[in-house]
Design a protein around this motif. Structure first.
Motif, PDB file in Angstrom:
ATOM      1  N   LYS A 188     -74.649   6.110 -37.725  1.00 40.24           N
ATOM      2  CA  LYS A 188     -75.792   6.526 -36.899  1.00 40.24           C
ATOM      3  C   LYS A 188     -76.534   7.689 -37.557  1.00 40.24           C
ATOM      4  O   LYS A 188     -77.774   7.658 -37.682  1.00 40.24           O
ATOM      5  CB  LYS A 188     -75.278   6.940 -35.519  1.00 40.24           C
ATOM      6  CG  LYS A 188     -76.314   7.584 -34.615  1.00 40.24           C
ATOM      7  CD  LYS A 188     -77.365   6.608 -34.149  1.00 40.24           C
ATOM      8  CE  LYS A 188     -78.261   7.262 -33.090  1.00 40.24           C
ATOM      9  NZ  LYS A 188     -79.364   6.363 -32.671  1.00 40.24           N
ATOM     10  N   ALA A 189     -75.812   8.698 -38.010  1.00 38.51           N
ATOM     11  CA  ALA A 189     -76.443   9.861 -38.625  1.00 38.51           C
ATOM     12  C   ALA A 189     -77.112   9.507 -39.939  1.00 38.51           C
ATOM     13  O   ALA A 189     -78.203   9.994 -40.258  1.00 38.51           O
ATOM     14  CB  ALA A 189     -75.409  10.963 -38.839  1.00 38.51           C
ATOM     15  N   GLY A 246     -81.981   8.630 -42.878  1.00 38.15           N
ATOM     16  CA  GLY A 246     -82.430   7.864 -44.036  1.00 38.15           C
ATOM     17  C   GLY A 246     -81.790   8.329 -45.327  1.00 38.15           C
ATOM     18  O   GLY A 246     -82.362   8.164 -46.417  1.00 38.15           O
ATOM     19  N   THR A 247     -80.598   8.910 -45.212  1.00 39.25           N
ATOM     20  CA  THR A 247     -79.899   9.459 -46.384  1.00 39.25           C
ATOM     21  C   THR A 247     -78.681   8.606 -46.714  1.00 39.25           C
ATOM     22  O   THR A 247     -77.867   8.321 -45.829  1.00 39.25           O
ATOM     23  CB  THR A 247     -79.436  10.902 -46.103  1.00 39.25           C
ATOM     24  OG1 THR A 247     -80.566  11.686 -45.730  1.00 39.25           O
ATOM     25  CG2 THR A 247     -78.763  11.492 -47.327  1.00 39.25           C
ATOM     26  N   PRO A 248     -78.515   8.179 -47.963  1.00 39.13           N
ATOM     27  CA  PRO A 248     -77.329   7.399 -48.334  1.00 39.13           C
ATOM     28  C   PRO A 248     -76.049   8.220 -48.113  1.00 39.13           C
ATOM     29  O   PRO A 248     -75.963   9.369 -48.550  1.00 39.13           O
ATOM     30  CB  PRO A 248     -77.542   7.105 -49.820  1.00 39.13           C
ATOM     31  CG  PRO A 248     -79.010   7.244 -50.024  1.00 39.13           C
ATOM     32  CD  PRO A 248     -79.447   8.327 -49.086  1.00 39.13           C
ATOM     33  N   VAL A 249     -75.093   7.627 -47.434  1.00 31.65           N
ATOM     34  CA  VAL A 249     -73.816   8.278 -47.164  1.00 31.65           C
ATOM     35  C   VAL A 249     -72.691   7.316 -47.521  1.00 31.65           C
ATOM     36  O   VAL A 249     -72.754   6.124 -47.204  1.00 31.65           O
ATOM     37  CB  VAL A 249     -73.685   8.690 -45.682  1.00 31.65           C
ATOM     38  CG1 VAL A 249     -72.288   9.255 -45.399  1.00 31.65           C
ATOM     39  CG2 VAL A 249     -74.750   9.711 -45.305  1.00 31.65           C
ATOM     40  N   ASN A 267     -72.871  -1.963 -39.031  1.00 37.94           N
ATOM     41  CA  ASN A 267     -73.963  -2.627 -39.744  1.00 37.94           C
ATOM     42  C   ASN A 267     -75.013  -1.567 -40.032  1.00 37.94           C
ATOM     43  O   ASN A 267     -75.886  -1.289 -39.221  1.00 37.94           O
ATOM     44  CB  ASN A 267     -74.545  -3.762 -38.897  1.00 37.94           C
ATOM     45  CG  ASN A 267     -75.655  -4.500 -39.619  1.00 37.94           C
ATOM     46  OD1 ASN A 267     -75.789  -4.404 -40.843  1.00 37.94           O
ATOM     47  ND2 ASN A 267     -76.470  -5.229 -38.862  1.00 37.94           N
ATOM     48  N   SER A 268     -74.885  -0.943 -41.204  1.00 39.76           N
ATOM     49  CA  SER A 268     -75.718   0.215 -41.513  1.00 39.76           C
ATOM     50  C   SER A 268     -76.527  -0.022 -42.772  1.00 39.76           C
ATOM     51  O   SER A 268     -76.053  -0.609 -43.741  1.00 39.76           O
ATOM     52  CB  SER A 268     -74.824   1.445 -41.695  1.00 39.76           C
ATOM     53  OG  SER A 268     -75.565   2.547 -42.165  1.00 39.76           O
ATOM     54  N   LYS A 269     -77.757   0.491 -42.755  1.00 37.47           N
ATOM     55  CA  LYS A 269     -78.614   0.399 -43.935  1.00 37.47           C
ATOM     56  C   LYS A 269     -78.297   1.498 -44.946  1.00 37.47           C
ATOM     57  O   LYS A 269     -78.493   1.308 -46.149  1.00 37.47           O
ATOM     58  CB  LYS A 269     -80.090   0.497 -43.519  1.00 37.47           C
ATOM     59  CG  LYS A 269     -80.588  -0.646 -42.654  1.00 37.47           C
ATOM     60  CD  LYS A 269     -82.051  -0.448 -42.292  1.00 37.47           C
ATOM     61  CE  LYS A 269     -82.566  -1.596 -41.429  1.00 37.47           C
ATOM     62  NZ  LYS A 269     -83.991  -1.402 -41.037  1.00 37.47           N
ATOM     63  N   CYS A 270     -77.842   2.643 -44.445  1.00 37.30           N
ATOM     64  CA  CYS A 270     -77.704   3.802 -45.318  1.00 37.30           C
ATOM     65  C   CYS A 270     -76.256   4.219 -45.586  1.00 37.30           C
ATOM     66  O   CYS A 270     -76.017   5.079 -46.444  1.00 37.30           O
ATOM     67  CB  CYS A 270     -78.461   4.996 -44.731  1.00 37.30           C
ATOM     68  SG  CYS A 270     -80.250   4.754 -44.662  1.00 37.30           S
TER      69      CYS A 270
END
Length: 616
Positions: free
Chosen positions: A194-195, A200-203, A605-608
């Motif tokens: 979520k964060a 919008g930061t790759p983690v 299901n995360s983009k980042c």
């Protein structure tokens, strides 16, 4: 993580000659409306007991009720006996208690056993479920209310906070065999996702279940002696030949070597050492031993090669038989000691097999063993052979397998165990150089030997679970969370060994005292107990979550301002708008973390966020 974190033994007050108690109350009346029984820890432990006691006091004072706490005594392992707890429950009942509050897993069996006996008493059990001993079945009683916490939400807050505090390499270290751990872990990765997506930061999130069958990690390790050619030594060396004992080898000038006589044969006892110089022109008296009468002594190497011989004399001996069982057949024997009548001998139990641990000695002569609970102890014989049986049980804490190649000391050990290792004598032309140890991944084991350059040495077994956290940190992970599992302290153990700045993320209570703690997600016993007692209903559950403010992250606030003691409106420096929004969404159900059936990857299901799941 075990909730019992600090056991402080107190000077007890004798009560009716039966058992001891300590406590305090609002007044000095004998009768108390409300009683809190600690898990053996103090009410000032800075953790669960203190938080629970604060809740009991707050509720009791609000309702003008009398109150008291009892602190049961604990054994050497920090455990509380169920029957001892039963004595305190009876004391509370005799003193007219209306409510009895207890917290943690240690009290679950006691509540299960004694609550049915006192049907008129209202029991409140916090953060545990009543169950019988050695059973996973949860029981319900009409006079027991259980306080639980939403660990999915707690994990979510920890994961979300780790990222909004500025970290983009985070990790979770947990247990697949623990439902609480699985819930914390699932919440954590969803909070991280979520964060990451919001910013919008790759983690990158590393996720490792330390007890999973498919985890690509082996906690066992190997210790081996390293030998080198005598011709390669840059120091002057001397050859020591021990006959009838241990210690033969080639050693550097000035080295201090332990020499030990072999165990005597039947009707023989050790008498003395004979020494002889094997270097022409050097007298025997140059062989410098610390004692010629002790079966274990030291040799200061120098001046000459030498031969040291153990000399035995005739004597009527009896045996100390270390046996696997009362059946004394050869197949059931561990070891045999031939000793003089009316003498005392130091005996050590054989190393435990994998997953097992020494528990106690059994012997027909109860006075023969100095300490039946110690794996190494003195055994005294009189005029006849005795047999002693080491009893092993399944360990309730993790054990780690150690293999000693070309030497002795292999076994299964727990963190804190003291282990001795002895290298085999070197081949002709070689000398002992040092010990080396390495785990099965080629990484350092973290153990520290007393003297790695001595063929006989020892070390203390360390917590090997911390090795996974160490690898995570070494690979760039900045903060690791371990909510809900008994080995969460391993994370902080690892932080102390890493030279660059890394953090653990605590749970349950404020773990800032652990050191290198970024923050902690707190399950607030105080608030939960006050709320549950206000709504008390036997046979039901009260869940602490964000909607009733029973969860929070240390140094993160949902309110922009607060009122100080003088009633003035003051800006809260810990206010964080993103944290406040997520907290509110968890509280009203807008955000609902999911618990996967088995694999945490199925709920993300995360983009980042990239989730690295540690499997073979």
């Amino acid at each position: 993580m075990k909730k019992f974190l600090s056991v402080i033994l107190v000077l007890a007050i004798s009560l009716c000659g039966v058992f001891a108690l300590v406590g305090c109350s609002k007044n000095e009346n004998k009768n108390f409306d409300m009683v809190f029984i600690t898990d053996g820890g103090t009410i000032s432990d800075g953790a669960y007991n203190q938080s629970a006691w604060d809740g009991v006091k707050e509720f009791a004072e609000e309702k003008n009720m009398s109150y008291r706490y009892y602190q049961p005594s604990v054994d050497e392992n920090g455990d509380v006996n169920v029957d001892t707890i039963g004595n305190y429950i009876k004391l509370a009942v005799d003193n007219k208690a209306e409510y009895i509050v207890m917290q943690g897993e240690k009290m679950a069996v006691a509540v299960d056993k004694y609550a049915p006996q006192y049907g008129d008493i209202n029991f409140l059990l916090v953060d545990a479920y009543p169950h019988a001993e050695n059973s996973d079945t949860v029981d319900s009683f009409t006079n027991v209310m259980t306080v639980t916490f939403d660990t999915l939400q707690a994990g979510y807050l920890a994961g979300y906070t780790s990222v909004i505090k500025g970290y983009n390499r985070v990790g979770y270290l947990g247990s697949v065999s623990d439902k609480s751990s699985a819930s914390y872990g699932a919440g954590f990765v969803q909070g991280v996702a979520k964060a990451a997506d919001e910013g919008g930061t790759p983690v990158i999130c590393e996720y490792a279940n330390y007890d999973a069958d498919n985890l690509n990690y082996d906690y066992s390790f190997t210790i081996r002696p390293v030998y080198k050619k005598v011709s390669e030594s840059t120091e002057k060396t001397f050859k020591v030949n021990v006959i009838g004992g241990m210690g033969s080898g080639v050693y550097a000038d000035g080295e201090n070597v332990t020499i030990t006589a072999d165990k005597p044969e039947k009707d023989k006892i050790f008498d003395h050492w004979e020494v002889k110089s094997d270097t022409e022109g050097v007298k025997d008296k140059k062989v410098n031993i610390s004692s010629d009468k002790k079966s274990t002594m030291n040799l200061l190497v120098g001046d000459c090669d030498c031969t040291i011989k153990a000399v035995y004399k005739d004597a009527k001996t009896v045996q100390i038989v270390v046996a696997k069982s009362a059946d004394l057949s050869l197949s059931s024997l561990y070891d045999t000691y031939n000793v003089e009548k009316n003498s005392t001998t130091f005996v050590t139990a054989p190393s435990a097999q994998s997953g097992m641990v020494f528990d106690h000695w059994e012997c027909d002569d109860k006075d023969a063993i100095e300490d039946v609970n110690s794996a190494s102890t003195n055994v005294t014989v009189k005029d006849k052979t005795i047999s002693i049986i080491p009893v092993y049980v399944k360990s309730d804490t993790p054990t780690f397998d150690v293999t000693v190649e070309n030497g002795t000391g292999s076994g299964s050990y727990r963190s804190g165990d003291h282990i001795s290792v002895v290298a085999d004598p070197p081949k002709d032309g070689y000398m002992f150089y040092k010990w080396e140890n390495v785990d099965n991944q080629g990484n350092s084991t973290g153990i520290a030997m007393t003297n790695e350059y001595c063929y006989i040495t020892d070390f203390e077994m360390i917590d090997r679970y911390s090795s996974i956290a160490e690898i995570m940190y070494d690979n760039g992970t900045q903060v690791i969370f371990g909510g809900g599992n008994s080995q969460a302290d391993s994370i902080f153990t690892a932080t102390w060994k890493i030279s660059h700045q890394v953090y653990g993320f605590g749970y349950g209570y404020d773990q800032n005292s652990m050191g290198n703690c970024l923050s902690s997600v707190v399950t607030d016993y105080r608030v939960a107990i006050v709320n549950a007692l206000k709504e008390y209903k036997g046979g039901s559950y009260y869940e602490g979550n964000c909607s009733n403010n029973c969860l929070y992250v240390v140094d993160m606030s949902t309110q922009k301002t607060y009122k100080d003691k003088d009633g003035n409106e003051v800006e809260d420096k810990n206010y964080n708008e993103s944290y406040a929004k997520v907290y509110k969404a968890l509280a009203d159900g807008t955000i609902k973390p999911n618990l996967p059936a088995d694999d945490v990857r199925t709920v993300v299901n995360s983009k980042c966020m990239t989730l690295n799941y540690w499997i073979k």
